[in-house]
Scaffold this motif. Structure first.
Motif, PDB file in Angstrom:
ATOM      1  N   ASN A 121       0.820  -1.204   0.000  1.00  0.00           N
ATOM      2  CA  ASN A 121       0.000   0.000   0.000  1.00  0.00           C
ATOM      3  C   ASN A 121       0.858   1.260   0.000  1.00  0.00           C
ATOM      4  N   ARG A 135       1.775   1.620  -3.584  1.00  0.00           N
ATOM      5  CA  ARG A 135       0.620   2.048  -4.381  1.00  0.00           C
ATOM      6  C   ARG A 135       0.381   3.538  -4.231  1.00  0.00           C
ATOM      7  N   HIS A 190     -17.569   7.331  -2.596  1.00  0.00           N
ATOM      8  CA  HIS A 190     -16.488   6.931  -1.703  1.00  0.00           C
ATOM      9  C   HIS A 190     -15.134   7.042  -2.414  1.00  0.00           C
ATOM     10  N   ILE A 217     -11.680   9.319  -1.768  1.00  0.00           N
ATOM     11  CA  ILE A 217     -10.326   8.761  -1.777  1.00  0.00           C
ATOM     12  C   ILE A 217      -9.480   9.451  -2.832  1.00  0.00           C
ATOM     13  N   LEU A 246      -8.190  12.718  -1.621  1.00  0.00           N
ATOM     14  CA  LEU A 246      -7.001  12.584  -0.766  1.00  0.00           C
ATOM     15  C   LEU A 246      -5.776  12.228  -1.597  1.00  0.00           C
ATOM     16  N   ARG A 301      -9.514   7.545   4.992  1.00  0.00           N
ATOM     17  CA  ARG A 301      -9.536   7.305   3.544  1.00  0.00           C
ATOM     18  C   ARG A 301      -8.406   6.368   3.116  1.00  0.00           C
ATOM     19  N   LEU A 302      -7.286   6.480   3.757  1.00  0.00           N
ATOM     20  CA  LEU A 302      -6.204   5.541   3.444  1.00  0.00           C
ATOM     21  C   LEU A 302      -6.593   4.119   3.861  1.00  0.00           C
ATOM     22  N   ALA A 307      -9.557   2.944   3.955  1.00  0.00           N
ATOM     23  CA  ALA A 307     -10.556   2.448   3.009  1.00  0.00           C
ATOM     24  C   ALA A 307      -9.923   2.023   1.694  1.00  0.00           C
ATOM     25  N   ASP A 308      -8.790   2.565   1.417  1.00  0.00           N
ATOM     26  CA  ASP A 308      -8.126   2.250   0.141  1.00  0.00           C
ATOM     27  C   ASP A 308      -7.014   1.207   0.311  1.00  0.00           C
ATOM     28  N   THR A 309      -6.997   0.574   1.450  1.00  0.00           N
ATOM     29  CA  THR A 309      -5.964  -0.440   1.688  1.00  0.00           C
ATOM     30  C   THR A 309      -6.380  -1.760   1.037  1.00  0.00           C
TER      31      THR A 309
END
Lengths: 200, 390
Positions: free
Chosen positions: A32, A35, A127, A131, A134, B55-56, B58-60
């Protein structure tokens, strides 16, 4: 629970199961981190694989004087820097540009040929929009601030270890973190948010 | 004294991540109490961190499985085999750390048998043992040469008849010498016996079982001709005893003539007279012909050099202790079928961790075996099943 240093020492002695445990512990945060650093999943896959392969190849040179996580993240960070340097000199094609000179449809753009990974469900789209907001804000950060922010929030490293990984002092790292948070605050619209009256 | 705004900004990250000392925390909170602007800035930064973290999170995503499998396979292929010191430690020897520290990436599977042999031979411990063996052999030879001079002044009753007899060549005196040699040399030291074998059989030495059918060389014939002068009274007495009776009866003279003869007599009384002592057989052959099992694993050496020098010999002993090898099938690059079958049986019995260890041990001990690729694959399967099996 065996530490990363112990697991690496076990792998140096030929214990492959120890390396599997290392992977299980570090691959997801590192994946992550890559990414969010690269904004390209396929490239992140390549660098994730390359990072662990370098660990395997250089296992005999590893000295347990340094933390394994520091060593691992330093390898990953150096790979990211190498890629970004190479990408800076690489010619890239704009997604809004023409797809191909031989394309029959002159109005068709390269963006139209990219598979759309966005789900069609509305709330998921919202959603993802948050993201994306951010991500855009993080991408806008300078590299030195972005890597500190991601190491702290994604890898959950203490500031001392971040300092050892990036090769800067702890005070410098905290300063970069503060600048990063202030930039994100402005980008995410928190700048104008007012705290509740009870806090004031 | 209240902090300035700049001091507040310097410590706000520490406060957010709870890394402030108690003293600084007190000062920081005092600053918050006195400044609305500081409270607003802290709250905004807290909201920023919480939003970004949510948010991080949720994006993991988990790492791609195929990447993990590929990396694990790569790591399994490049896993260093256990160092020789591990094998030694496993067998009860003192571990040596400097060997593991000096291990290079190509050390292990890529290290061929010749490199190991050379490293084993040039180690200080082996050189010491070889030099001791050489000195001992020279001492025995000089003793053989000085013995006739000493015996010239002593009347030797019946010695001429004893020496002329063909059985005198099988007299145990040389065997006694070789046994005494074996007592001075470490029983685990193969180089010692090979060094002795380079001197050839001692004058009048008992021929080994392999040498019985061969013709004696000219030098050996010369030594046999000179043997009457070199044969000790004990040899004559022993030969006469063999002729007279199958049951040995040591004489008092022979017992007091040489301390080493006590060993010879004791062993001769236990073994049949027709069989030469085992140490004589070992000293009469080179190590490449056959391998004579050593009686026991020696005690742990104290010096590091000794432990470093032992590996190849130890692996042989390790297998011999398990009855895995015989004298005729021994080859350093091929594992015995029994050991390989043991690992296969563990695999078939679904005892995967033990099977993985067995295959890893095979790969470590016999990296040049033609079945190494198969073992590596089986080891990977055993480990993979073991890891993924809940």
């Amino acid at each position: 629970v065996r530490s990363g240093e112990d697991l690496m020492a076990a792998y140096q002695r030929g214990d492959s199961a120890a390396f599997a445990e290392l992977m299980a512990r570090y691959e997801t945060p590192l994946w992550n981190f890559l990414r969010h650093s690269l904004r390209d999943d396929s490239l992140a896959e390549d660098l994730l694989q390359e990072t662990f392969m370098r660990v395997v190849k250089n296992a005999s040179h590893y000295q347990p004087t340094a933390r394994f996580s520091t060593w691992l993240y330093t390898i990953a960070r150096n790979l990211c820097i190498d890629h970004q340097r190479a990408a800076a000199h690489r010619k890239t094609r704009s997604l809004d540009g023409k797809n191909s000179d031989r394309d029959s449809d002159p109005d068709r753009q390269l963006h139209d040929t990219v598979a759309n990974a966005q789900p069609t469900i509305e709330h998921t789209a919202i959603h993802r929009e948050l993201i994306q907001q951010l991500n855009t804000a993080v991408d806008a950060l300078p590299t030195s601030q972005r890597e500190v922010f991601l190491m702290r929030e994604v890898l959950e490293l203490p500031f001392a270890e971040i300092a050892a990984t990036v090769g800067a002092s702890e005070a410098t790292v905290k300063s970069r973190m503060r600048y990063a948070l202030e930039a994100l605050r402005n980008a995410l619209g928190e700048r104008h948010a007012q705290p509740p009256e009870v806090m004031l | 004294m209240t902090w300035t705004r700049e001091q507040f900004r310097e410590h706000v990250v520490d406060y957010l991540y709870d890394e402030l000392s108690d003293l600084d925390r007190t000062e920081f909170e005092r600053c918050l109490t006195g400044s609305e602007e500081c409270r607003r800035e802290l709250w905004q930064l807290q909201q920023t961190v919480l939003t970004a973290r949510a948010r991080l999170a949720a994006d993991t995503r988990p790492a791609p499985r195929h990447v993990r499998e590929h990396i694990l396979a790569f790591a399994d292929q490049h896993a260093q085999p256990p160092a020789h010191t591990d094998l030694i430690a496993h067998a009860g020897y003192a571990p040596s750390t400097d060997r593991a520290e000096r291990r290079t990436p190509h050390d292990g599977q890529a290290e061929n048998i010749f490199q190991r042999l050379i490293a084993w031979l040039i180690s200080p411990a082996k050189l010491t043992v070889l030099s001791v063996a050489a000195v001992a052999a020279l001492a025995v030879l000089s003793k053989q040469h000085t013995a006739p001079e000493q015996s010239n002044g002593v009347p030797q009753s019946g010695s001429s008849a004893t020496v002329e007899s063909p059985t005198a060549e099988a007299a145990p005196v040389p065997a006694t010498a070789s046994q005494a040699e074996s007592e001075t040399i470490s029983p685990d030291d193969e180089a010692g016996s090979s060094a002795l074998s380079t001197f050839g059989p001692f004058p009048g030495a008992a021929p080994s079982t392999d040498d019985k059918g061969s013709q004696p060389s000219a030098a050996a014939l010369e030594r046999r001709e000179a043997a009457p002068l070199q044969t000790s009274p004990a040899a004559g007495a022993n030969a006469a005893r063999k002729r007279a009776s199958s049951k040995p009866k040591p004489s008092i003279e022979s017992d007091y003539s040489s301390p080493a003869l006590d060993l010879s007599e004791g062993k001769a009384s236990q073994a049949p007279a027709s069989e030469p002592p085992q140490s004589a057989a070992v000293s009469g052959r080179g190590p490449a012909d056959t391998y004579a099992p050593r009686p026991a694993v020696p005690a742990a050496p104290t010096s590091t050099d000794s432990t470093r020098a032992v590996p190849r010999v130890q692996t042989r002993h390790d297998s011999l202790a398990r009855g895995a090898r015989t004298q005729s099938t021994y080859h350093p690059t091929h594992a015995p079928n029994e050991v390989s079958h043991e690992a296969d049986e563990l695999m078939q019995a679904k005892r995967y961790p033990e099977a993985a260890v067995a295959y890893a041990r095979l790969l470590a001990q016999y990296p040049k075996d033609p079945r190494a690729a198969y073992w590596r694959k089986q080891r990977y399967l055993a480990r993979h099943i073991h890891v993924s099996d809940p």
